[in-house]
Design a protein around this motif. Structure first.
Motif, PDB file in Angstrom:
ATOM      1  N   ARG A 196      65.728  42.391  11.175  1.00 40.44           N
ATOM      2  CA  ARG A 196      66.062  43.595  10.409  1.00 40.44           C
ATOM      3  C   ARG A 196      67.547  43.942  10.557  1.00 40.44           C
ATOM      4  NH1 ARG A 196      61.610  46.394   8.571  1.00 40.44           N
ATOM      5  NH2 ARG A 196      59.604  45.899   9.556  1.00 40.44           N
ATOM      6  N   ALA A 199      69.702  41.368   8.702  1.00 39.52           N
ATOM      7  CA  ALA A 199      69.542  41.570   7.272  1.00 39.52           C
ATOM      8  C   ALA A 199      70.361  42.769   6.807  1.00 39.52           C
ATOM      9  CB  ALA A 199      68.061  41.764   6.938  1.00 39.52           C
ATOM     10  N   GLU A 205      67.664  44.662   2.739  1.00 39.01           N
ATOM     11  CA  GLU A 205      66.728  45.617   3.319  1.00 39.01           C
ATOM     12  C   GLU A 205      65.371  44.938   3.457  1.00 39.01           C
ATOM     13  OE1 GLU A 205      64.434  49.445   1.659  1.00 39.01           O
ATOM     14  OE2 GLU A 205      66.600  49.752   1.882  1.00 39.01           O
ATOM     15  N   VAL A 206      64.898  44.812   4.693  1.00 39.61           N
ATOM     16  CA  VAL A 206      63.604  44.173   4.919  1.00 39.61           C
ATOM     17  C   VAL A 206      62.506  45.061   4.348  1.00 39.61           C
ATOM     18  CG1 VAL A 206      61.940  43.379   6.631  1.00 39.61           C
ATOM     19  CG2 VAL A 206      64.385  42.902   6.944  1.00 39.61           C
ATOM     20  N   ALA A 250      63.122  40.303   2.409  1.00 38.77           N
ATOM     21  CA  ALA A 250      64.090  41.387   2.292  1.00 38.77           C
ATOM     22  C   ALA A 250      64.671  41.355   0.890  1.00 38.77           C
ATOM     23  CB  ALA A 250      65.199  41.220   3.323  1.00 38.77           C
TER      24      ALA A 250
END
Length: 256
Positions: A196, A199, A205-206, A250
């Motif tokens: 997360r 990313a 955005e996961v 994501a």
């Protein structure tokens, strides 16, 4: 393999474990690759559904570290336009031979610097890849670079905890025939929260993470333990908690 790719190969952990498989990618039951094939059967319908919901029925997709094309060929069969890159020329040859659509474009390539322009794809996949590279954060950043705004990045890897070590590393060593030494390296397992963070740093955005693991209470598990051979009906299942392996995606929200 040219000098640059030979240097990169040292940063891909145990790449040679896949390089020797040839047709065994699709046929071997006495090898850990059989587990990967069966896990793929569970993940594939979910991946296709998420692509359909978020992108549509026809997406331009890059499969990073595509191996022998389990994912890329199934994506093409579902009507998507697919590019696959991998270091292993022998695996790429198998992938191409198994592409019944004859539409997937396979090439030898560097997952740290993919040979495509910025914002070339609707979807980028890194399945069973991040735990085999020395710098997964760099792979995620490169995936983001070639994703279009709103595009999806799919991933699958292993959680970093004692249970994952016991099941993934020791379990394979003890019970699955022909498991190479250091097939998986615990220091390269990744906590989901780390994914997360990486990313987010890259502008992703996961959206979803879900655990995936073998079904322990199955006859095929006992057969595997007894013989060292993976039965064809060996089953995996999704779980709420990402305790062993996990898969997710994501969405690209912004430029890094």
């Amino acid at each position: 393999m040219d000098m640059d790719l030979a240097k990169l190969d040292k940063e891909i952990v145990n790449n040679e474990a896949y390089d020797h498989l040839a047709e065994r990618w699709y046929e071997a039951q006495d090898d850990p690759i059989a587990l990967l094939r069966n896990q793929h059967k569970v993940e594939m319908p979910w991946i296709l559904e998420e692509i359909r919901r978020n992108i549509g029925y026809h997406a331009e997709i890059l499969d990073m570290g595509c191996g022998a094309g389990f994912l890329a060929n199934d994506l093409a069969l579902a009507g998507h336009s697919v590019q696959g890159i991998d270091l292993s020329t022998s695996s790429l040859k198998v992938a191409q031979n198994r592409d019944v659509t004859h539409t997937v474009h396979y090439q030898q390539g560097d997952v740290y610097s993919v040979p495509f322009e910025k914002e070339s794809f609707d979807v980028v996949c890194a399945m069973d890849l991040l735990e085999h590279v020395s710098d997964p954060r760099r792979v995620i950043a490169e995936a983001t670079r070639v994703l279009r705004p709103g595009g999806l990045f799919f991933f699958n890897t292993f959680a970093k905890n004692p249970l994952a070590w016991l099941v993934v590393i020791k379990g394979m060593e003890w019970f699955v025939k022909n498991t190479p030494k250091d097939y998986h390296v615990y220091s390269l397992f990744i906590d989901p929260e780390q994914i997360r963070e990486w990313a987010d740093d890259s502008g992703l955005e996961v959206t979803q993470i879900r655990g995936i693991r073998p079904v322990f209470a199955q006859k095929a598990m006992l057969e595997l333990i007894r013989t060292g051979v993976v039965p064809k009906d060996f089953r995996f299942k999704f779980t709420k908690l990402p305790l062993i392996a996990y898969t997710g995606y994501a969405k690209k929200m912004r430029e890094h």
